[in-house]
Design a protein around this motif. Structure first.
Motif, PDB file in Angstrom:
ATOM      1  N   GLU A  78       0.829  -1.211   0.000  1.00 12.55           N
ATOM      2  CA  GLU A  78       0.000   0.000   0.000  1.00 12.55           C
ATOM      3  C   GLU A  78       0.860   1.255   0.000  1.00 12.55           C
ATOM      4  O   GLU A  78       0.619   2.198  -0.775  1.00 12.55           O
ATOM      5  CB  GLU A  78      -0.943   0.017   1.202  1.00 12.55           C
ATOM      6  N   THR A  82       1.570   4.263  -2.835  1.00 16.55           N
ATOM      7  CA  THR A  82       1.137   5.611  -2.465  1.00 16.55           C
ATOM      8  C   THR A  82       2.293   6.594  -2.479  1.00 16.55           C
ATOM      9  O   THR A  82       2.146   7.750  -2.876  1.00 16.55           O
ATOM     10  CB  THR A  82       0.495   5.592  -1.058  1.00 16.55           C
ATOM     11  N   ARG A 398      -3.765   6.402   6.544  1.00 17.81           N
ATOM     12  CA  ARG A 398      -5.192   6.265   6.233  1.00 17.81           C
ATOM     13  C   ARG A 398      -6.007   7.321   6.989  1.00 17.81           C
ATOM     14  O   ARG A 398      -7.025   7.805   6.493  1.00 17.81           O
ATOM     15  CB  ARG A 398      -5.677   4.873   6.623  1.00 17.81           C
ATOM     16  N   ARG A 399      -5.558   7.654   8.206  1.00 15.63           N
ATOM     17  CA  ARG A 399      -6.295   8.627   9.025  1.00 15.63           C
ATOM     18  C   ARG A 399      -5.958  10.065   8.632  1.00 15.63           C
ATOM     19  O   ARG A 399      -6.844  10.926   8.616  1.00 15.63           O
ATOM     20  CB  ARG A 399      -5.984   8.415  10.510  1.00 15.63           C
ATOM     21  N   PRO A 402      -6.580  10.378   3.863  1.00 12.40           N
ATOM     22  CA  PRO A 402      -7.436   9.393   3.189  1.00 12.40           C
ATOM     23  C   PRO A 402      -7.669   9.722   1.715  1.00 12.40           C
ATOM     24  O   PRO A 402      -8.112   8.866   0.949  1.00 12.40           O
ATOM     25  CB  PRO A 402      -8.748   9.478   3.980  1.00 12.40           C
ATOM     26  N   ARG A 406      -4.129   5.667  -4.118  1.00 13.64           N
ATOM     27  CA  ARG A 406      -3.408   4.464  -3.678  1.00 13.64           C
ATOM     28  C   ARG A 406      -3.477   3.405  -4.768  1.00 13.64           C
ATOM     29  O   ARG A 406      -4.559   2.987  -5.171  1.00 13.64           O
ATOM     30  CB  ARG A 406      -3.993   3.933  -2.366  1.00 13.64           C
ATOM     31  N   ARG A 409      -4.637  -1.137  -1.883  1.00 15.66           N
ATOM     32  CA  ARG A 409      -5.160  -0.899  -0.529  1.00 15.66           C
ATOM     33  C   ARG A 409      -5.074  -2.201   0.263  1.00 15.66           C
ATOM     34  O   ARG A 409      -5.539  -3.254  -0.187  1.00 15.66           O
ATOM     35  CB  ARG A 409      -6.602  -0.397  -0.566  1.00 15.66           C
ATOM     36  N   TYR A 413      -8.445  -3.898   6.395  1.00 12.36           N
ATOM     37  CA  TYR A 413      -7.933  -2.796   7.227  1.00 12.36           C
ATOM     38  C   TYR A 413      -8.934  -2.516   8.348  1.00 12.36           C
ATOM     39  O   TYR A 413     -10.139  -2.539   8.120  1.00 12.36           O
ATOM     40  CB  TYR A 413      -7.732  -1.551   6.365  1.00 12.36           C
TER      41      TYR A 413
END
Length: 473
Positions: A78, A82, A398-399, A402, A406, A409, A413
């Motif tokens: 991931e 990214t 992710r937090r 977001p 990506r 993923r 998760y």
């Protein structure tokens, strides 16, 4: 705790002092780069040390280590899709957990890459001696064929393979990738040859009792053989030289891990089926697969072929892991955390020349003077720590971002990265107290280096504080 924006990390990709890295690597080359960096380290070198800990259940130890690596690999996939840059988990940590954590991660990667190359180079020397002996040429003198812990004074063969890899890297990334592709196919062919011969001597009685040391033995062997999965993340260090990084990097990481796991389990089963597990501890040889063929056939030629294949194939591990080491230092230097000499790129070759020479010199000295067992354990703990940080980085990114595109993923998760962290910690606990002491001292040395140099020369610090005179020197 300052973090570096992901957009800026990606925008800086490929640029160094004096030149740029070229995007020349395909999906196949990226996958084989990770396979080349991984396949061989455990099977050719560490299997003989792991079998006495778990018995025939060493096969399950490989599976345990593979599951641990899989959860980490999904997190790597991931973040590689990214943040497709050369820094691997160092850059991921810089974008998610802050500069200090990124430095510690990068410092652990220096331990992972440099020390793992040294360990593999030591094993390469063992197989070279095995081949020379089978070919009737004798072995190299002890004074130049083994490190001090093994009764020698200098491991010259280990130095030779490091120099060979460095010269190939200096020729260019495309040339290195092509050479690695050839060596990986050769390595897989040699291991399949081993399985074909070993299974002719397979005895079901050799698998009984299957787990003489119980789960504790399997766990201890799992911590040991985790070393054999180090390198699947090598593709992530090529983020700035991949043609289509967002698509190809995640695929290369997952595909390479699948290939390596299948080969490890097959070879491990063939080895313990052909020779009783108690005899592995009596061999006293790092060239354990060659010994299995000797015992299985009673003839010299099968082990001679295996040893020759190992001599050529293990060189690919040295090549690809050294490549990853230089690219991580390249990224750290671009951020000002290590001297700028590591980011100087040759305009003609499009490679960091001084970086490669310095790394090769350091690894050669380490390989020449340090025994194999110490190298393996020190590498494993540094790698497990870096892998845990990557899984944590997935949760943080992710937090906090977001919205980022990506290429891959992580499934299930946040369960997958959380399990990845837990498994890394579990295997770290299984390592010995001496290894933990070495790791603590290494980390402490890294913190001292950061506060004496990295923090004062950080480009990000200079920009955020506005203090003149700061930044890379």
């Amino acid at each position: 705790m300052r973090t570096k924006p992901v957009d800026r990390i990606v925008a800086e990709g490929g640029h160094g002092e004096g030149g740029e890295l070229r995007r020349s690597m395909s999906l196949l080359q990226l996958t084989l780069f990770s396979v080349g960096a991984t396949l061989g380290t455990g099977i050719f070198v560490v299997l003989g040390e792991a079998v006495p800990k778990a018995g025939p259940a060493v096969v399950l130890a490989f599976v345990l280590a593979a599951v641990t690596a899989l959860f980490s690999a999904l997190s790597y996939a991931e973040l590689a899709g990214t943040i497709p840059v050369s820094g691997s988990s160092y850059s991921y940590a810089y974008a998610t957990l802050g500069e200090l954590v990124a430095w510690v991660c990068g410092w652990c990667l220096l331990l992972e890459y440099a020390v793992s190359v040294s360990a593999v180079a030591v094993g390469w020397g063992s197989y070279l001696n095995e081949f020379l002996e089978k070919a009737g040429a004798g072995t190299m003198p002890a004074a130049v064929s083994g490190p001090p812990g093994d009764g020698g004074l200098l491991n010259l063969p280990a130095v030779v393979v490091v120099v060979f890899a460095a010269l190939l890297l200096l020729r260019g990334t495309s040339e290195s990738a092509r050479a690695n592709t050839i060596m990986v196919f050769l390595k897989i062919a040699v291991l399949l040859f081993f399985c074909a011969v070993a299974f002719t001597a397979f005895r079901s009685g050799n698998l009984s009792p299957f787990a003489p040391m119980g789960w504790a033995g399997i766990s201890a062997a799992g911590s040991k053989v985790f070393f054999s999965y180090i390198g699947f993340d090598a593709a992530s260090t090529a983020g700035e030289e991949a043609r289509n990084p967002r698509r190809d990097l995640p695929l290369a990481i997952v595909l390479s891990l699948a290939i390596v796991t299948a080969v490890y389990v097959l070879v491990g089963l063939a080895a313990v089926g052909a020779m009783h597990w108690t005899r592995f501890s009596l061999s006293g040889s790092e060239a354990s697969l060659a010994l299995v063929l000797d015992q299985a056939t009673g003839r010299a030629w099968p082990s001679m072929i295996l040893s020759l294949g190992a001599v050529v194939a293990i060189a690919s591990v040295v090549l690809t892991v050294m490549y990853g080491q230089t690219r991580i230092l390249f990224a750290m230097s671009r951020d000002g955390l290590v001297p700028h000499v590591f980011q100087r790129v040759s305009p003609r070759r499009a490679v960091p020349v001084a970086n490669t020479v310095i790394v090769a010199a350091f690894i050669a000295v380490l390989a020449a003077a340090v025994p194999l067992g110490r190298l393996v354990d020190a590498t494993s703990i540094g790698t497990l720590f870096a892998f845990a940080l990557v899984s944590l980085g997935v949760i943080v990114l992710r937090r906090t971002r977001p919205d980022l595109p990506r290429g891959f993923r992580t499934p299930l998760y946040p369960l997958t990265p959380l399990i990845g962290i837990a498994l890394c910690v579990y295997l770290m606990v299984g390592l010995g107290s001496v290894t933990w002491i070495v790791f603590a001292l290494w980390t402490l040395a890294g913190l001292v280096a950061y506060f004496l140099y990295g923090r004062r020369h950080s480009r990000l610090a200079a920009e955020t504080s506005g203090v003149p005179g700061r930044g890379p020197r």
